[in-house]
Design a protein around this motif. Structure first.
Motif, PDB file in Angstrom:
ATOM      1  N   LEU A  96       0.957  -1.154  -0.072  1.00  0.00           N
ATOM      2  CA  LEU A  96      -0.218   0.071   0.025  1.00  0.00           C
ATOM      3  C   LEU A  96       0.709   1.195   0.006  1.00  0.00           C
ATOM      4  N   LEU A  97       0.777   2.180  -0.962  1.00  0.00           N
ATOM      5  CA  LEU A  97       1.442   3.423  -1.022  1.00  0.00           C
ATOM      6  C   LEU A  97       0.693   4.472  -0.099  1.00  0.00           C
ATOM      7  N   VAL A  98       1.177   4.660   0.875  1.00  0.00           N
ATOM      8  CA  VAL A  98       0.695   5.552   1.806  1.00  0.00           C
ATOM      9  C   VAL A  98       1.320   7.074   1.886  1.00  0.00           C
ATOM     10  N   ARG A  99       0.422   7.990   1.844  1.00  0.00           N
ATOM     11  CA  ARG A  99       1.165   9.464   1.915  1.00  0.00           C
ATOM     12  C   ARG A  99       0.870  10.049   3.269  1.00  0.00           C
ATOM     13  N   SER A 100       2.054  10.693   3.883  1.00  0.00           N
ATOM     14  CA  SER A 100       2.110  11.374   5.055  1.00  0.00           C
ATOM     15  C   SER A 100       1.531  12.915   4.746  1.00  0.00           C
ATOM     16  N   HIS A 101       1.174  13.487   5.854  1.00  0.00           N
ATOM     17  CA  HIS A 101       0.616  14.675   5.679  1.00  0.00           C
ATOM     18  C   HIS A 101       1.559  15.715   5.085  1.00  0.00           C
ATOM     19  N   GLN A 102       2.611  15.434   5.053  1.00  0.00           N
ATOM     20  CA  GLN A 102       3.489  16.473   4.139  1.00  0.00           C
ATOM     21  C   GLN A 102       3.722  16.192   2.832  1.00  0.00           C
ATOM     22  N   GLY A 103       3.111  14.996   2.396  1.00  0.00           N
ATOM     23  CA  GLY A 103       3.003  14.819   0.812  1.00  0.00           C
ATOM     24  C   GLY A 103       3.875  13.576   0.420  1.00  0.00           C
ATOM     25  N   ILE A 104       4.604  12.961   1.730  1.00  0.00           N
ATOM     26  CA  ILE A 104       5.737  12.346   1.026  1.00  0.00           C
ATOM     27  C   ILE A 104       4.973  10.743   0.956  1.00  0.00           C
ATOM     28  N   GLU A 105       5.342  10.169  -0.149  1.00  0.00           N
ATOM     29  CA  GLU A 105       4.726   8.830  -0.045  1.00  0.00           C
ATOM     30  C   GLU A 105       5.832   7.669   0.325  1.00  0.00           C
ATOM     31  N   ILE A 106       5.063   6.756   0.997  1.00  0.00           N
ATOM     32  CA  ILE A 106       6.036   5.619   1.423  1.00  0.00           C
ATOM     33  C   ILE A 106       5.291   4.160   1.321  1.00  0.00           C
ATOM     34  N   ALA A 107       5.968   3.287   0.757  1.00  0.00           N
ATOM     35  CA  ALA A 107       5.429   1.831   0.668  1.00  0.00           C
ATOM     36  C   ALA A 107       5.199   1.416   1.829  1.00  0.00           C
ATOM     37  N   ALA A 108       4.054   0.863   2.449  1.00  0.00           N
ATOM     38  CA  ALA A 108       4.002  -0.215   3.366  1.00  0.00           C
ATOM     39  C   ALA A 108       3.801  -1.592   2.694  1.00  0.00           C
ATOM     40  N   SER A 109       4.708  -2.588   2.905  1.00  0.00           N
ATOM     41  CA  SER A 109       4.621  -3.711   2.245  1.00  0.00           C
ATOM     42  C   SER A 109       4.495  -4.943   3.112  1.00  0.00           C
TER      43      SER A 109
END
Length: 215
Positions: free
Chosen positions: A50-63
């Protein structure tokens, strides 16, 4: 048994440093496996991550799914907590995952999620001081501490806002893995953590406003 596996829950609009700060410290420890995990209730059909977007707009993959067992479960805060505290399926999943973990921790308003999931009943806890009045509305038997950089109560760790999560994590490392590991991690990251959990200069009301990330 020392901590060797860590699950950090990510959800849309999480606060970036709430997760990244503890991840930096925990992942520095040799032999500790830090994983970013997602709620299966939010997993798109046919996707393993799941590609998750932080409140700051940075996307991180939760795998990794939240259901994967771990020693330490850490829940960050952020605007997204305002949504999750009302999602019964997500709270059930978090509760079940927490019951399988040996230690459960939160940063900032992540404690509202833990409280809403029933995971802080009978525990002392704290949260971001600008959001504490809202956080207090969750859980019926939580001893909310007004002035604390972080609170450690048995197998629960909760911290105040954002950067306080790193101080809490440093204290957790010292408790779980000893002075030597703690000192080596702080030396590598060149971080000087607050060691007094009761030292909370942000507990005093301020006229600076709550900011968009806390509203």
């Amino acid at each position: 048994m020392p901590i060797s596996t860590v699950n950090v829950l990510l959800f849309n609009d999480f606060e970036l440093l709430d997760a990244a700060g503890p991840i930096e410290l925990l992942a520095t420890v040799p032999g500790v496996d830090v994983r970013t995990v997602f709620l299966t209730s939010e997993q798109p059909a046919g996707h393993d991550a799941l590609l998750v977007r932080s409140h700051q707009g940075i996307e991180i993959a939760a795998s990794t799914p939240l259901s994967r067992p771990c020693d330490l479960l850490l829940v960050p805060g952020g605007v997204g907590t305002r949504r999750l505290v009302h999602q019964a399926e997500a709270l059930r999943e978090i509760s079940e995952a927490a019951q399988r973990a040996r230690v459960v921790a939160s940063v900032c308003t992540g404690s509202a999620i833990l409280a809403a999931a029933g995971l802080l009943e009978g525990y002392a806890a704290t949260s971001n001081k600008m959001a504490l009045s809202w956080v207090r509305t969750h859980g019926s038997k939580v001893d909310w501490i007004d002035a604390a950089r972080w609170v450690h109560d048995r197998d629960r760790w909760t911290s105040s806002g954002v950067s306080a999560g790193m101080d809490m994590t440093a204290a957790l490392l010292r408790k779980e893995l000893g002075d030597h590991v703690h000192d080596e991690v702080m030396r590598f990251t060149e971080y000087v953590p607050e060691r007094d959990c009761a030292h909370d200069p942000f507990a005093v009301p301020t006229s600076a406003g709550t900011g968009g990330a806390l509203s």
